[in-house]
Write an enzyme that holds these catalytic residues in place. Sequence first.
Site, PDB file in Angstrom:
ATOM      1  N   ASN A  17       0.876  -1.169   0.000  1.00 27.51           N
ATOM      2  CA  ASN A  17       0.000   0.000   0.000  1.00 27.51           C
ATOM      3  C   ASN A  17       0.914   1.220   0.000  1.00 27.51           C
ATOM      4  OD1 ASN A  17      -1.825   2.008   0.465  1.00 27.51           O
ATOM      5  ND2 ASN A  17      -2.678   1.141   2.343  1.00 27.51           N
ATOM      6  N   ARG A 100      -2.562  -1.957  -3.504  1.00 28.90           N
ATOM      7  CA  ARG A 100      -3.747  -1.120  -3.352  1.00 28.90           C
ATOM      8  C   ARG A 100      -3.623   0.039  -4.347  1.00 28.90           C
ATOM      9  NH1 ARG A 100      -5.679   1.747   2.138  1.00 28.90           N
ATOM     10  NH2 ARG A 100      -7.710   2.371   1.379  1.00 28.90           N
ATOM     11  N   HIS A 188     -12.606   3.785  -0.328  1.00 23.83           N
ATOM     12  CA  HIS A 188     -12.626   2.816   0.790  1.00 23.83           C
ATOM     13  C   HIS A 188     -13.294   1.503   0.392  1.00 23.83           C
ATOM     14  CE1 HIS A 188     -12.390   6.517   3.584  1.00 23.83           C
ATOM     15  NE2 HIS A 188     -11.204   5.931   3.562  1.00 23.83           N
ATOM     16  N   ARG A 248      -9.628  16.830   5.745  1.00 24.58           N
ATOM     17  CA  ARG A 248     -10.414  17.083   4.522  1.00 24.58           C
ATOM     18  C   ARG A 248     -11.797  17.609   4.908  1.00 24.58           C
ATOM     19  NH1 ARG A 248      -9.711  11.359   1.724  1.00 24.58           N
ATOM     20  NH2 ARG A 248      -7.978  10.921   3.114  1.00 24.58           N
ATOM     21  N   GLY A 338     -14.095   4.427  14.169  1.00 21.93           N
ATOM     22  CA  GLY A 338     -15.247   3.522  14.292  1.00 21.93           C
ATOM     23  C   GLY A 338     -14.949   2.307  15.150  1.00 21.93           C
ATOM     24  N   GLU A 387      -8.040  -4.175   5.102  1.00 24.80           N
ATOM     25  CA  GLU A 387      -7.921  -3.977   3.648  1.00 24.80           C
ATOM     26  C   GLU A 387      -6.793  -4.835   3.066  1.00 24.80           C
ATOM     27  OE1 GLU A 387      -7.862  -0.183   5.153  1.00 24.80           O
ATOM     28  OE2 GLU A 387      -9.144   0.708   3.623  1.00 24.80           O
TER      29      GLU A 387
END
Length: 409
Positions: A17, A100, A188, A248, A338, A387
């Site tokens: 990644n 990725r 995502h 962001r 989360g 991921e």
Amino acid sequence: MSTQLDTNRIPAILVINSGSSSIKFAVFDDSDLSELVKGQIDGIGSHASFKVKSPDQRIQEAITWPLELAPQDHSAALKIILDWLHHDLSHIQILAVGHRVVHGGPKYFEPVLINDAVIHELESFYALAPLHEPHNIAGIKAAREVFGDVPQIACFDTAFHRSQSFINDTYALPRAFYEEGVRRYGFHGLSYEYINSYVQQYLPAYFGKKTVVAHLGNGASLCAIEHGHAVATTMGFSPLDGIPMGSRSGQVDPGVLLYLMQYKQWDAQGISDLLYKESGLKGLSGGLSNDMRTLEASSAIEAKEAISYFVQHVQQEILSLAAVMQGLGVVIFTGGIGENSIFIRGQVMQGLQWVGVEVDERANLGDAAILSTTSSKIICLRIATNEELMIAKHTHNLSTALLTCSVDA
Ligand code: ADP
């Protein structure tokens, strides 16, 4: 596809990644996709550091280089990773490398074997994800240099969202813009795909229901999934849209940007820096931090307001996605915030009590996957995303299929 199998070594998949100044990597046993090691080189081009951890979180390597010895580019960093694998993980043989890639444009809805033509096409997507795509491709080029003919597979963050209908994939601009690629790509996707497959495998009673997954990390978005397929998502053409993130902005009235250009003479670079680097939690907290832990620990009113804005927008988007699906059965929290923030999860769920969420406060405090009570009309879950494992699965599946084809032919 001519990798010669060495029976004395464990066949493995390497996942890469590659970001702007870092390369994260993970190695998986190809036979059962169990993780062997995970690590990263940060600060490429400046004060770089290298860290490797085993699956039980034991540090296997930790190096910080003086500036003159630090890797100056992705290629040099990747060679360091590979040297480390050769020396410290000499019992493995890399069979395939999974990358990725943030943007697959309108074309790529599944992983693909990388060749010169694919790289050329991905380079044409730089304008769609200028802060991510060039670094992803730098990682791919460096890996091709280092690994020769070992198959390299690109896995796209946009791919999972390609099942969106036209209505959820477009903006209300003249149709020619959609045709030229101005679409709601969403991001995502590898995380959403992993969560979706996790629910199917480990929590099948909840699979297929009208679900909103909230991937809340430094970058953050939400995705509506129904019958196991993506329906709509909060990020759009770029990873700027939707809810506020670390730095962001999330959704902003485009009129604000016109104002900056017409009345304050801001140029594209200035606006890009504002929206990507100075806004979101960082901007709202008066520059205090883009990090949720710091904001939660702060007593400053600006930190509290930044958190309230974040929570309210997560709630709004959950309900907006529920409106798209005409219902809501499951809400899933993932990503750094989360998965870990008891406070944010608690706030979001409490704000959804009026639509039928009943929070199990004790479950939210602990490690439980199910955060709602048994009588809750809407089920709330917490699932750690992975991921890298999703990329390893794709890489294993595609490289095995390609090998089978080449043997059959
Ligand atoms: P990225 O998008 O860079 O992968 P992560 O998914 O790692 O980001 O999430 C980073 C965010 O998660 C940061 O805002 C961090 O403060 C937050 N986070 C991590 N652990 C906790 C925690 N225990 N409580 C609150 N926030 C947390």
